[in-house]
Scaffold this active site. Structure first.
Site, mmCIF file in Angstrom:
data_model
loop_
_atom_site.group_PDB
_atom_site.id
_atom_site.type_symbol
_atom_site.label_atom_id
_atom_site.label_comp_id
_atom_site.label_asym_id
_atom_site.label_seq_id
_atom_site.Cartn_x
_atom_site.Cartn_y
_atom_site.Cartn_z
ATOM 1 N N ARG A 192 0.837 -1.195 0.000
ATOM 2 C CA ARG A 192 0.000 0.000 0.000
ATOM 3 C C ARG A 192 0.874 1.248 0.000
ATOM 4 N NH1 ARG A 192 -4.501 0.026 4.551
ATOM 5 N NH2 ARG A 192 -4.745 -2.074 3.674
ATOM 6 N N SER B 22 -8.275 -0.051 0.491
ATOM 7 C CA SER B 22 -9.273 -0.234 1.535
ATOM 8 C C SER B 22 -9.871 1.110 1.947
ATOM 9 C CB SER B 22 -8.643 -0.968 2.723
ATOM 10 O OG SER B 22 -9.618 -1.293 3.675
ATOM 11 N N HIS B 23 -9.678 1.515 3.210
ATOM 12 C CA HIS B 23 -10.275 2.738 3.731
ATOM 13 C C HIS B 23 -9.310 3.918 3.709
ATOM 14 C CE1 HIS B 23 -8.042 0.911 7.033
ATOM 15 N NE2 HIS B 23 -7.911 2.128 7.529
ATOM 16 N N LYS C 7 -3.953 -6.392 -2.357
ATOM 17 C CA LYS C 7 -4.172 -7.513 -1.451
ATOM 18 C C LYS C 7 -4.024 -8.781 -2.297
ATOM 19 C CE LYS C 7 -7.229 -5.021 1.707
ATOM 20 N NZ LYS C 7 -8.579 -4.928 2.322
ATOM 21 N N ASP D 161 -16.633 -0.353 4.135
ATOM 22 C CA ASP D 161 -15.413 0.402 3.894
ATOM 23 C C ASP D 161 -15.167 0.518 2.391
ATOM 24 O OD1 ASP D 161 -14.634 -2.205 3.365
ATOM 25 O OD2 ASP D 161 -12.643 -1.956 4.215
ATOM 26 N N ASP E 82 -13.369 -0.920 0.130
ATOM 27 C CA ASP E 82 -13.327 -2.068 -0.787
ATOM 28 C C ASP E 82 -14.312 -3.168 -0.414
ATOM 29 O OD1 ASP E 82 -11.905 -2.825 1.492
ATOM 30 O OD2 ASP E 82 -10.551 -4.129 0.391
ATOM 31 N N ASP F 82 -14.734 -5.164 2.255
ATOM 32 C CA ASP F 82 -14.441 -6.358 3.051
ATOM 33 C C ASP F 82 -14.726 -6.144 4.537
ATOM 34 O OD1 ASP F 82 -12.329 -4.724 3.711
ATOM 35 O OD2 ASP F 82 -10.755 -6.126 3.131
ATOM 36 N N ARG F 83 -15.145 -4.921 4.931
ATOM 37 C CA ARG F 83 -15.517 -4.651 6.325
ATOM 38 C C ARG F 83 -16.895 -4.014 6.369
ATOM 39 N NH1 ARG F 83 -12.629 -0.947 9.310
ATOM 40 N NH2 ARG F 83 -11.774 0.138 7.507
ATOM 41 N N HIS G 209 -13.819 -6.750 10.125
ATOM 42 C CA HIS G 209 -13.634 -7.895 9.239
ATOM 43 C C HIS G 209 -14.329 -9.112 9.846
ATOM 44 C CE1 HIS G 209 -10.571 -6.356 6.400
ATOM 45 N NE2 HIS G 209 -10.106 -5.659 7.415
#
Length: 771
Positions: A323, A411-412, A421, A546, A548, A550-551, A633
């Site tokens: 990242r 992500s966030h 990822k 979030d 992407d 995944d949360r 998650h």
């Protein structure tokens, strides 16, 4: 000027008109023939489609009949529990079978298998035998580059089998039967599942394929048809075409007849001399420009592909993923090198195909394209599913049977960040595996002479169908979804509507600039709009995702934010109802109440290190049925319902399933009221300079003293007392210390905080603590 131009317009015009009418008539006659033949050709194509279905069904049926005859041998019934012996006997009885494997009635060998070695497609087909209806469809898969027909058949009664038998037969006979079909100018395609990929094609490729195919009974295969194309410009009516043809031919013939009988002009009839001077001169048109004017170049959105390359920045290789800031620390050149490094690792493991998807960030297309170029240069075949939430990228690795995937996402993190990822062989890379990619790049240990293929293929429809097929809401709930303009907004409303909820989207239009608020549901400041929307609309629940997908975060109908560890308590109780004795993994930031809740529900609690890749690795190691983190998650791996990766959208659907299925129809607040609760702080962060937080934690672990409290050091330092606990750890995503505290009451909470203040200041008295 004495010569006269003699033109008999009375003859020229009828001749031209007659010729034109006859040509039109002949063209319309040809069109009438095409229209008349169209239905016949279409019917011949449909007949070929039905014959293909019957032929392939006959091949599958012949293999099934041969197996049932073999398994009906009374000698086999005696040794049915000796799986190797049964497999050996069946191989002798079925010489055409390429593979025969026998498994127990509960498929325990498959449930606990290493799916990378066992095969994802094979495992999925076998696990379908444990479904409620036990309908196992014949399918196909690639084995060593050779496509084979695969069957799963019961040994004994279907409702109570003594064993399950896996069979692989040659695909050649199906191929021969299919290629013998004649689609009469159309096209036939043999498909498997819903991903749109054709296994076999017969006929013209110019015709447009039907939206749905004809299923082959008892299989996951379908035969699609494309009707023959014809150059028809008239309305689709044979009668109309014939009438126009007759009119054209008749009128043309009449004009020709008139032309033959027309009286010629008298030879001595003088024609008027036309003098050049009598012709009115017309103004000359201006000459055409030698070249078109040059237009201004269109203004394009910012693209990381136009930014100058940067040297490899080691800071982008993080604990859980890669990242950095797009265009600076993470350039397209770096993405290309990372693709080659991933490809090198895959080739070492004998893997050759990978799924790539991206979130909605503006830098995503450039980085994704460069990553794919690097993978192809390493000889890896790339399936690009385009914009998609990270869990959908993980799902596609299962759906397409690659076991490998890269989600291009940050992500966030802020809008100018991006990253990767990475999943290789079913394992999410973290720690040393991430650092290994950096070493490969630094050392130049990168293949670059490969010629991997590339194709674009969406997996969204398959993902939505898979979730909706697993979950349904027993009563219709009103749900507000806040995607924060992240990529989850493109998929989550479809899923939650599909399970039977009324969805009100909030910031679900994908915008990589995140114009409304930061897409991080773990921060209460980002849930203000969702709380207001839930209260205003009278919704049953609010769910935030979030960047992407995944949360997830949850807001009750009263506007109360539900912490992720309390959500995990509810999920654990639900999972353990069907999986008693299962292990539940959670991270060190979760509530102390989680352990007794899991134990009371007949589960095995296991605290572990924070990080989505670390939690997934521990779940694979222990065979856990559920995992969760304080960050939101959630990882479902209970039975054959889901795959064990973190998926905020699927977790939201499971939560709504629990809420809608509650026999007392309790609200979200009432459901959680029955769970233990304490006073707790959110995650408190103390920013530090690069490298300072790990050094501080090393000193803290060595020197801090907390008396007779229980100290856990698997990730930072967590200290538990009977009435509360505290945690300090170094963040793996930023240069900071992270604190969290929980206690039974305010007095105990303050005592825990003070104990940590004293120990922290004993290490560094100059730190200004956030508590």
């Amino acid at each position: 000027m004495g010569r006269r131009l003699r033109i008999d317009l009375r003859r020229l015009l009828p001749l031209a008109g007659a010729t034109l009418l006859i040509v039109i008539g002949l063209f319309c006659a040809w069109q009438a023939w095409l229209i008349a033949d169209k239905e016949s050709a279409a019917e011949r194509t449909r007949t070929a489609q039905r014959e293909a279905v019957q032929a392939i069904a006959g091949v599958v049926g012949s293999y099934q009949s041969a197996f049932r005859k073999a398994i009906g041998d009374p000698a086999l019934a005696v040794i049915l529990d000796d799986h190797p012996a049964v497999a050996a006997r069946l191989r002798l009885a079925l010489p055409q079978a390429r593979a025969v494997d026998v498994y127990g009635p509960g498929l325990d060998e498959v449930v606990h298998a290493d799916y990378h070695a066992f095969g994802y497609a094979k495992a999925a087909q076998l696990m379908s035998a444990l479904g409620a209806d036990r309908a196992v469809m014949a399918s196909t898969l690639l084995n060593g580059g050779e496509r084979r027909l695969t069957l799963v058949e019961p040994a004994g009664d279907m409702t109570d089998p003594r064993a399950w038998v896996w069979l692989e037969f040659p695909f050649d006979e199906i191929r021969q039967r299919f290629e013998a079909m004649s689609p009469a100018g159309g096209r036939l395609e043999l498909h498997q599942g819903t991903d749109g990929t054709a296994l076999l094609v017969r006929g013209s490729r110019s015709a447009e394929l039907d939206a749905t195919g004809q299923a082959i009974p008892g299989t996951a295969l379908s035969v699609f048809a494309a009707m023959p194309r014809a150059f028809i410009v008239l309305p689709d009516s044979t009668l109309l075409a014939i009438v126009v043809a007759l009119v054209g031919l008749g009128a043309g013939g009449f004009l020709l007849w008139r032309l033959v009988h027309l009286q010629p002009l008298p030879e001595d009839e003088p024609e008027e001399d036309i003098l050049v001077a009598d012709v009115t001169r017309k103004p000359r048109l201006p000459p055409a420009p030698s070249s078109a004017p040059v237009l201004d170049a269109p203004v394009l959105p910012p693209d990381v592909g136009n930014l100058a390359p940067s040297p490899l920045d080691p800071s982008i290789f993080r604990a859980y993923d890669i990242r950095g800031v797009a265009g600076t620390s993470l350039s397209v050149d770096t993405a290309r090198l990372i693709g080659r490094a991933i490809g090198a690792l895959m080739r070492e493991r004998g893997l050759h195909e990978i799924v790539v998807g991206r979130d909605g960030r503006l830098s995503g297309p450039g980085l994704s394209h460069a990553l794919a170029e690097g993978l192809q240069a390493a000889g890896i075949d790339v399936i690009d599913i385009g914009p998609a939430p990270t869990p959908l990228v993980y799902f596609a690795a299962f759906h397409f049977g690659t076991g490998c995937a890269v989600a291009v996402t940050a992500s966030h993190n802020p809008a100018d960040h991006n990253g990767f990822k990475i999943v290789i062989g079913g394992e999410t890379l973290s720690g040393e595996a991430i650092d290994d990619l950096r070493h490969r790049i630094v050392q130049g240990d990168l293949p670059g002479d490969g010629h991997g293929s590339y194709r674009e293929q969406s997996a969204t429809e398959a993902y939505v169908s898979r979730v909706v097929g697993d979950i349904s809401a027993e009563r219709r709930l009103k749900v507000v979804i806040d995607a924060g303009n992240g990529i989850a907004g493109a998929v989550a409303p479809q899923v939650l509507e599909g399970i039977g909820c009324e969805v009100m989207p909030l910031f679900c239009d994908v915008d990589g600039g995140f114009p409304n608020h930061h897409p991080d549901p773990s921060d209460p400041h980002n849930l203000v709009d969702l709380v207001a929307a839930v209260r205003t609309t009278g919704a049953d629940i609010g769910i935030a995702f979030d960047g992407d997908g995944d949360r997830m975060g949850v807001v009750t109908h009263e506007g109360e934010i539900v912490p992720a560890d309390r959500l995990l308590m509810l999920f654990a109780q639900d999972v353990l109802l069907r999986n008693p004795g299962a292990t539940i993994v959670y991270d060190v930031k979760c509530s102390a109440h989680l352990r007794p809740v899991i134990q009371e529900a007949a589960g095995v609690p296991l605290m572990w290190r924070t990080g989505h890749s670390l939690i997934k690795a521990k779940m694979r190691e222990t065979g856990a049925a559920l995992g969760g983190e304080m960050s939101g998650h959630f990882f479902f791996a209970d039975g054959n319902r889901w795959y064990g990766f973190d998926d905020g959208i699927y977790a939201a659907a499971r939560l709504l399933e629990i809420l809608a299925g509650d026999p007392e129809e309790r609200t979200v607040s009432e459901l959680f009221a029955d769970l233990p609760h304490s006073l707790a702080t959110p995650e408190l962060r103390l920013a530090m300079t690069d490298g300072e937080s790990p050094r501080f934690m090393a000193s803290f672990r060595e020197r801090a003293a907390f008396g007779d409290a229980r100290v856990t050091t698997i990730d930072g330092v967590r200290v538990d007392w009977p009435d509360g606990w505290g945690l300090v750890r170094a963040s793996n995503t930023e240069s900071a210390l992270v604190f969290r505290f929980e206690a039974n009451d305010g007095k105990a909470l303050e005592r825990v905080k003070e104990a940590f203040r004293q120990q922290v200041h004993a290490i560094d008295g100059g730190l200004s603590l956030p508590f």
